[in-house]
Design an enzyme around this catalytic site. Structure first.
Site, short mmCIF file in Angstrom:
data_model
loop_
_atom_site.label_atom_id
_atom_site.label_comp_id
_atom_site.label_asym_id
_atom_site.label_seq_id
_atom_site.Cartn_x
_atom_site.Cartn_y
_atom_site.Cartn_z
N CYS A 95 -46.92 4.33 34.88
CA CYS A 95 -48.34 3.86 35.46
C CYS A 95 -48.57 4.18 36.80
O CYS A 95 -49.65 3.94 37.46
CB CYS A 95 -48.58 2.41 34.91
SG CYS A 95 -48.48 2.07 33.26
N HIS B 136 -57.64 1.37 32.43
CA HIS B 136 -56.24 1.90 33.02
C HIS B 136 -55.88 3.22 32.05
O HIS B 136 -54.87 2.97 31.62
CB HIS B 136 -55.35 0.84 32.94
CG HIS B 136 -53.77 1.17 33.43
ND1 HIS B 136 -53.61 1.89 34.43
CD2 HIS B 136 -52.55 0.44 32.92
CE1 HIS B 136 -52.29 2.12 34.32
NE2 HIS B 136 -51.98 1.46 33.74
N CYS C 199 -47.45 -2.43 38.69
CA CYS C 199 -46.33 -2.33 37.93
C CYS C 199 -46.02 -0.93 37.01
O CYS C 199 -47.02 -0.31 36.62
CB CYS C 199 -46.14 -3.63 37.14
SG CYS C 199 -47.44 -3.62 35.83
N GLY D 186 -44.03 0.62 33.70
CA GLY D 186 -43.36 0.54 32.43
C GLY D 186 -41.78 1.10 32.67
O GLY D 186 -41.62 2.04 33.58
#
Lengths: 418, 327
Positions: A117, A373, A403, A405
């Site tokens: 991300c 997103h 954050c 993954g």
């Protein structure tokens, strides 16, 4: 920058800047600056404006936007890094092709970058670092994702016996929703608070969209679109985020069924939307921008990356943001706007509370809960969202973070110079 | 007060020889150290004043000098081109050895006072390196990550050293600790860039730091994170601090505000029970007319002699006692 100039700027900073904030606001010839940052609209996965458009096509549209809006001679762009998570085969082939379609010459190199991300931010950091190191002079950090086309069960490959045999390693494969549900339980993040946070994201985004605050950062792109009802194929121009639901409030959100566990707290309304979109950031040294007459809109200061336990991937910003403060000497009070990706209301809220951030400074135009997103795009998208808002509100220092993954967090510091 | 003019070269560092009570070295640079040559002066204190015994010219600016603790005639200089050069005062013109490992300006050097076979360097390239003058390569590289303005060995230890850098941190290392880091402590000592530091000669855990935010702070490593004394008065960045070899509480500071100031950290006064309350300025030496970059104490003879140098092309040798009155 030559030795003498660098020594002089070093000395100047010793004489003038006493606070870290002043130091960061200083303008030096070797600063890495942004002369253009824009994005496509973020559209709903499978339903929105880009549902029938390939990732590379959205990217090509954004590239054309960068060339037109900045007025940069495409020949001068040495390298382009494109953040992407889901493209089969990594995306490198079609991104190179997209650059050629957009009008970049064969001499402009292209690569694909994947740090989940944060890929879009990682792409910007890679380009900024390459410029700082003298590897290239001008580059573009970009990000793109078509979750309509590429999101699904195949997104994560099968793990080998070796990986599955180690608990921490196996944790990397636990789906985001499942682990976030667990984290929300463990860290006692009440559903009510998550819903309140999510409702605010929708309300802020609605207000921003109605006031036209996204218009400056969005580059309209014309694409094919098949009307789901009539089956009619037509050309449409996508220029607005289509995931922002108007009139959303906490009460409406409180009625949605939890998605990952019967007694859970996370649902479609307080997690980020599945979306399509692309974004790009044009970067170079200040000295280069001045030489070319490029209008400087912001400065990249530095970035940080941190690893956390895979099952606690949501705490990534909490781990990476203090690292950025330690590097720069800034405190949270020096930052005017925080763009922290709303992967889940639970994790974003937890990080903000744990870091003691002022709620008013976080995502002032809403976030991924409201408008989506697109995984690889988000990090680059945040830059244009941040810089336009800093400019509009006459503020200076902004931070983007997310954050990641498998248990990581990234953060980057930007200065508005408009 | 004695003086010497380093005509055409702006002073960056001055050091007293640990072997000869009449020898001073001054590292200086043309064009304020921004571009051009450097010059290392070997100065002698004579009844006729300060006399230049010898000088060595270098291609790039010089920012620091350190006398060898093992060879009375050798001294190392830190150069803007990233090199470190070892000169022998009995020879002419050329260095007897030079090392090119740092990739940017070398800004400080510190010879170990116990294990006299090693010295340390720090550089704008964000690293500290440990050297033996007889070895062609550095013995060890310590990564800092930010422009490192000063490195100092703890004066009573063969292995402990500290570094201060542009990120506002002081890091303490012990060479006995395993590779790669060797870091044993890290303290934020300033909100801004830290330009200088010095270990107290009497209290092995006490260190003073100073820099762009103009304050001199005294730290006790037994209580990291708690500043013992803050000495405020300089109007611009502090470029160098040096504890007295004779008076355990007295420290000199050289600043871009063109002054050298004398301070006590208050530790000598038995009336003061609470740390951090007794620090005060004792005097100002204001003969320099440009940035003061270097200051050092004389180890020999009567207490309280010091030398300072700056961008006004001057080396001053003066009695600190005369500035603060009799103690």
């Amino acid at each position: 920058m030559s030795g003498a100039v660098s020594r002089l700027s070093n000395l100047t900073s010793q004489l003038s800047g006493s606070s870290p904030r002043e130091r960061i606001l200083q303008k030096n010839p070797d600063d890495i600056v942004v002369t253009c940052a824009l994005r496509s609209a973020m559209t709903k996965g499978g339903k929105g404006g880009f549902k029938d458009t390939h990732a590379a096509d959205i990217l090509a549209g954004v590239f054309q936007g960068i060339i037109k809006k900045s007025g940069i001679d495409p020949k001068l762009v040495d390298d382009i890094s494109v953040g992407n998570v889901l493209a089969p085969g990594g995306g490198a082939t079609e991104f190179r092709a997209a650059a050629l379609v957009a009008g970049f010459p064969v001499s402009t190199a292209v690569k694909a970058t994947n740090r989940q991300c944060s890929s879009g931010l990682q792409a910007c950091v890679d380009i900024a670092s390459a410029i700082a190191a003298g590897v290239i002079d001008i580059g573009i950090g970009a990000g793109v994702e078509s979750m309509s086309n590429n999101y699904g069960p195949d997104a994560v490959s099968e793990f080998s016996e070796l990986l599955n045999g180690v608990k921490l390693a196996k944790d990397c494969k636990v789906p985001m929703g499942v682990l976030s549900e667990q984290m929300a339980k463990d860290r006692h993040i009440a559903r009510k608070n998550q819903d309140a946070f999510a409702a605010k994201s929708y309300q802020k985004a609605e207000a921003a969209q109605k006031a036209g605050l996204f218009d400056e950062e969005i580059w309209p792109i014309e694409v094919d679109f098949e009307d789901p009802k009539s089956g009619e194929k037509k050309r449409i121009t996508v220029s607005k985020d289509d995931g922002i639901r108007y009139g959303m409030n906490e009460e409406a959100l409180s009625k949605i069924r939890p998605a990952f566990a019967k007694d859970g707290s996370i649902h479609a309304g307080n997690a980020s939307q599945i979306s399509d979109g692309a974004a790009a950031v044009l970067l170079m040294k200040r000295s280069t921008a001045e030489k070319l007459g490029q209008k400087i809109i912001g400065k990249f200061v530095t970035a940080s990356v941190a690893g956390v336990e895979p099952l606690l991937m949501g705490i990534g910003p909490w781990a990476s943001i203090p690292k950025l403060f330690e590097k720069t000497g800034l405190t949270k009070d020096d930052v005017d706007i925080f763009e922290i990706n709303e992967a889940f209301a639970s994790q974003c809220l937890w990080c903000a509370n744990e870091l003691g951030l002022d709620e008013k400074k976080i995502n002032p135009k809403g976030g991924a809960i409201a408008f989506g997103h697109p995984l690889g795009c988000t990090g680059a998208r945040q830059v244009s969202t941040l810089l336009t808002e800093l400019k509009r509100t006459h503020q200076k220092i902004g931070l983007t973070s997310m954050c990641i993954g498998t248990g990581m967090g990234m953060a980057a510091l930007w200065v508005s110079e408009d | 007060m004695l003086s010497f003019r380093t005509t055409g070269f702006n002073g960056y560092a001055v050091k007293y020889s640990p072997f000869f009570d009449n020898r001073i070295a001054c590292a200086a640079s043309a064009n304020f150290g921004l571009v051009g040559n450097g010059r290392l002066y070997i100065l002698a204190l004579t009844p006729q004043g300060i006399v230049c015994e010898k000088f060595f010219d270098t291609q790039d600016s010089l920012f620091d000098v350190a006398f060898s603790e093992s060879n009375a005639n050798q001294l190392a200089v830190a150069s803007g081109d990233g090199s470190i050069k070892l000169f022998d005062a009995t020879l002419n013109e050329f260095p007897i050895r030079q090392w090119r490992e740092h990739t940017r300006e070398v800004f400080s050097l510190s010879w170990n006072l116990v294990d006299k076979s090693i010295f340390a360097s720090s550089s704008w390239d964000g690293s500290v390196k440990i050297w033996n003058p007889t070895a062609p390569q550095s013995l060890r590289n310590i990564y800092i990550g930010s422009c490192t303005y000063s490195v100092q060995f703890q004066p009573s230890s063969p292995t402990v050293l500290s570094a201060v850098s542009s990120d506002g941190f002081m890091r303490v290392f012990d060479l006995r600790a395993p590779e790669p880091s060797a870091e044993i402590a890290k303290t934020r000592v300033s909100p801004g860039e830290v330009l200088t530091q010095d270990w107290n000669k009497y209290r092995p855990e006490v260190i003073a730091t100073a820099g762009v935010d103009r304050a001199i702070r005294v730290w006790d490593l037994k209580m990291p994170g708690a500043c013992q004394t803050e000495l405020v008065g300089h109007e611009y960045a502090v470029r160098r601090v040096a504890w007295s070899p004779h008076w355990q509480d007295v420290i000199l500071s050289a600043s871009y505000d063109m002054s050298v100031r004398v301070w006590t950290d208050g530790s000598a006064s038995s009336a003061v029970a609470v740390p951090g309350t007794g620090g005060r300025m004792m005097g100002v030496m204001d003969r320099h007319t440009e940035f003061v970059a270097g200051v050092d104490w004389c180890l020999f003879g009567g207490e309280g002699w010091a030398a300072s140098t700056g961008w006004d092309e001057m080396v001053w040798v003066w009695d600190v006692g005369g500035i603060i009155g009799s103690r």
